[in-house]
Design a protein around this motif. Structure first.
Motif, PDB file in Angstrom:
ATOM      1  N   ASP A 263       0.855  -1.181   0.000  1.00  0.00           N
ATOM      2  CA  ASP A 263       0.000   0.000   0.000  1.00  0.00           C
ATOM      3  C   ASP A 263       0.892   1.232   0.000  1.00  0.00           C
ATOM      4  O   ASP A 263       1.462   1.589   1.035  1.00  0.00           O
ATOM      5  CB  ASP A 263      -0.901   0.008   1.233  1.00  0.00           C
ATOM      6  N   PRO A 264       1.016   1.901  -1.142  1.00  0.00           N
ATOM      7  CA  PRO A 264       1.906   3.063  -1.203  1.00  0.00           C
ATOM      8  C   PRO A 264       1.424   4.253  -0.383  1.00  0.00           C
ATOM      9  O   PRO A 264       2.223   5.117  -0.041  1.00  0.00           O
ATOM     10  CB  PRO A 264       1.951   3.402  -2.692  1.00  0.00           C
ATOM     11  N   THR A 265       0.131   4.319  -0.024  1.00  0.00           N
ATOM     12  CA  THR A 265      -0.367   5.467   0.737  1.00  0.00           C
ATOM     13  C   THR A 265      -0.146   5.290   2.236  1.00  0.00           C
ATOM     14  O   THR A 265       0.034   6.269   2.950  1.00  0.00           O
ATOM     15  CB  THR A 265      -1.872   5.708   0.521  1.00  0.00           C
ATOM     16  N   GLY A 266      -0.231   4.065   2.742  1.00  0.00           N
ATOM     17  CA  GLY A 266      -0.094   3.815   4.163  1.00  0.00           C
ATOM     18  C   GLY A 266      -1.291   4.253   4.989  1.00  0.00           C
ATOM     19  O   GLY A 266      -1.245   4.231   6.214  1.00  0.00           O
ATOM     20  N   ASP A 267      -2.375   4.626   4.343  1.00  0.00           N
ATOM     21  CA  ASP A 267      -3.569   5.104   5.042  1.00  0.00           C
ATOM     22  C   ASP A 267      -4.191   3.973   5.866  1.00  0.00           C
ATOM     23  O   ASP A 267      -4.560   2.936   5.321  1.00  0.00           O
ATOM     24  CB  ASP A 267      -4.587   5.627   4.034  1.00  0.00           C
ATOM     25  N   PRO A 268      -4.324   4.145   7.192  1.00  0.00           N
ATOM     26  CA  PRO A 268      -4.919   3.100   8.028  1.00  0.00           C
ATOM     27  C   PRO A 268      -6.326   2.697   7.600  1.00  0.00           C
ATOM     28  O   PRO A 268      -6.753   1.578   7.875  1.00  0.00           O
ATOM     29  CB  PRO A 268      -4.934   3.725   9.432  1.00  0.00           C
ATOM     30  N   GLN A 269      -7.031   3.578   6.925  1.00  0.00           N
ATOM     31  CA  GLN A 269      -8.370   3.233   6.459  1.00  0.00           C
ATOM     32  C   GLN A 269      -8.327   2.152   5.378  1.00  0.00           C
ATOM     33  O   GLN A 269      -9.347   1.521   5.091  1.00  0.00           O
ATOM     34  CB  GLN A 269      -9.102   4.469   5.957  1.00  0.00           C
ATOM     35  N   ASN A 270      -7.165   1.918   4.800  1.00  0.00           N
ATOM     36  CA  ASN A 270      -7.022   0.888   3.762  1.00  0.00           C
ATOM     37  C   ASN A 270      -6.770  -0.504   4.326  1.00  0.00           C
ATOM     38  O   ASN A 270      -6.895  -1.493   3.608  1.00  0.00           O
ATOM     39  CB  ASN A 270      -5.874   1.231   2.805  1.00  0.00           C
ATOM     40  N   TYR A 271      -6.390  -0.615   5.588  1.00  0.00           N
ATOM     41  CA  TYR A 271      -5.991  -1.904   6.151  1.00  0.00           C
ATOM     42  C   TYR A 271      -7.010  -2.997   5.847  1.00  0.00           C
ATOM     43  O   TYR A 271      -6.655  -4.067   5.365  1.00  0.00           O
ATOM     44  CB  TYR A 271      -5.785  -1.829   7.662  1.00  0.00           C
ATOM     45  N   ALA A 272      -8.251  -2.762   6.150  1.00  0.00           N
ATOM     46  CA  ALA A 272      -9.291  -3.789   5.960  1.00  0.00           C
ATOM     47  C   ALA A 272      -9.681  -3.951   4.503  1.00  0.00           C
ATOM     48  O   ALA A 272     -10.238  -4.986   4.124  1.00  0.00           O
ATOM     49  CB  ALA A 272     -10.520  -3.445   6.795  1.00  0.00           C
TER      50      ALA A 272
END
Length: 181
Positions: free
Chosen positions: A149-158
Motif C-alpha cells: 500500500d503506497p499510501t499507508g492510510d490506516p483506512q485501507n488496512y481492511a
C-alpha cells in the motif's frame, strides 16, 4: 530467547510516534493545516499523565467504528486503551529495551507506514545497530501491517485483500536461518 524480530516496532518514544502519526494521518484524511495543528496541541498533554498513572483507568465504552488517532482525539488514547499496554508504551524507552537484548535483532519497517515512521525509527535503531547481529530494513511500499500500500492510510488496512506481503515472512525466515541456524 535466541533472536528478536521487530515488525514496525517503535524505536523512539511513544510521544514522538503519536505526534508523527497524528500529523500524517490527519493530512491523509484531508484535515486542514489548522485542524492538524489543533490536534497536535491536544496531543501534547495527553501522554505525560499516562506515563505517570499507577493504575489502569476504567475503559470508556467504544461507540461506532474506532478510527485512527486523529479521528478519536489524542486525549482518549490512554483512557480507551483500558489495558497495561497503553501505559507501558507511554513509559518505556524502546532503545534501552532493544539495546539490552544481546542476541541478533531484525527490525523491519514498512516504507509507507503512517503510524510508525520508518525513516525516523530505522535511523534510531541504526545508531544502536553498531553492535553485531542487528539488521534494520525498510521495506518500500508496505504499510504498518506490511501490506502492499503506497499510501499507508490506516483506512485501507481492511480493504486490502493481502494479509501480509510475501517478502516479509521470507525476510524473517532468512534472518532466523542466519541468526540461529
Amino acid at each position: 530467547m535466541a533472536a528478536l524480530v521487530l515488525l514496525a516496532g517503535p524505536a523512539v518514544p511513544m510521544e514522538q510516534v503519536l505526534r508523527h502519526q497524528t500529523r500524517v494521518i490527519a493530512a491523509l484524511q484531508g484535515a486542514p493545516r489548522t485542524g492538524s495543528r489543533r490536534l497536535m496541541r491536544r496531543l501534547r498533554p495527553a501522554l505525560p499523565p499516562c506515563a505517570r498513572r499507577p493504575t489502569l483507568p476504567r475503559p470508556a465504552p467504544a461507540h461506532g467504528r474506532a478510527g485512527p488517532v486523529a479521528a478519536r482525539g489524542a486525549q482518549d488514547l490512554c483512557r480507551r486503551s483500558g489495558h497495561a499496554l497503553g501505559f507501558d508504551a507511554a513509559r518505556h524507552d524502546p532503545l534501552a529495551l532493544i539495546g539490552a537484548f544481546d542476541g541478533p535483532v531484525l527490525a523491519l519497517y514498512g516504507g509507507s507506514d503512517t503510524q510508525v515512521d520508518a525513516t525516523e525509527n530505522a535511523a534510531a535503531l541504526r545508531d544502536l545497530a553498531r553492535t553485531a547481529g542487528m539488521q534494520v530494513d525498510v521495506m518500500a511500499g508496505l504499510n504498518h501491517l506490511f501490506q502492499a500500500d503506497p499510501t499507508g492510510d490506516p483506512q485501507n488496512y481492511a480493504r486490502i485483500a493481502q494479509t501480509l506481503a510475501p517478502e516479509v515472512p521470507a525476510r524473517i525466515v532468512a534472518f532466523l536461518r542466519r541468526a540461529v541456524g
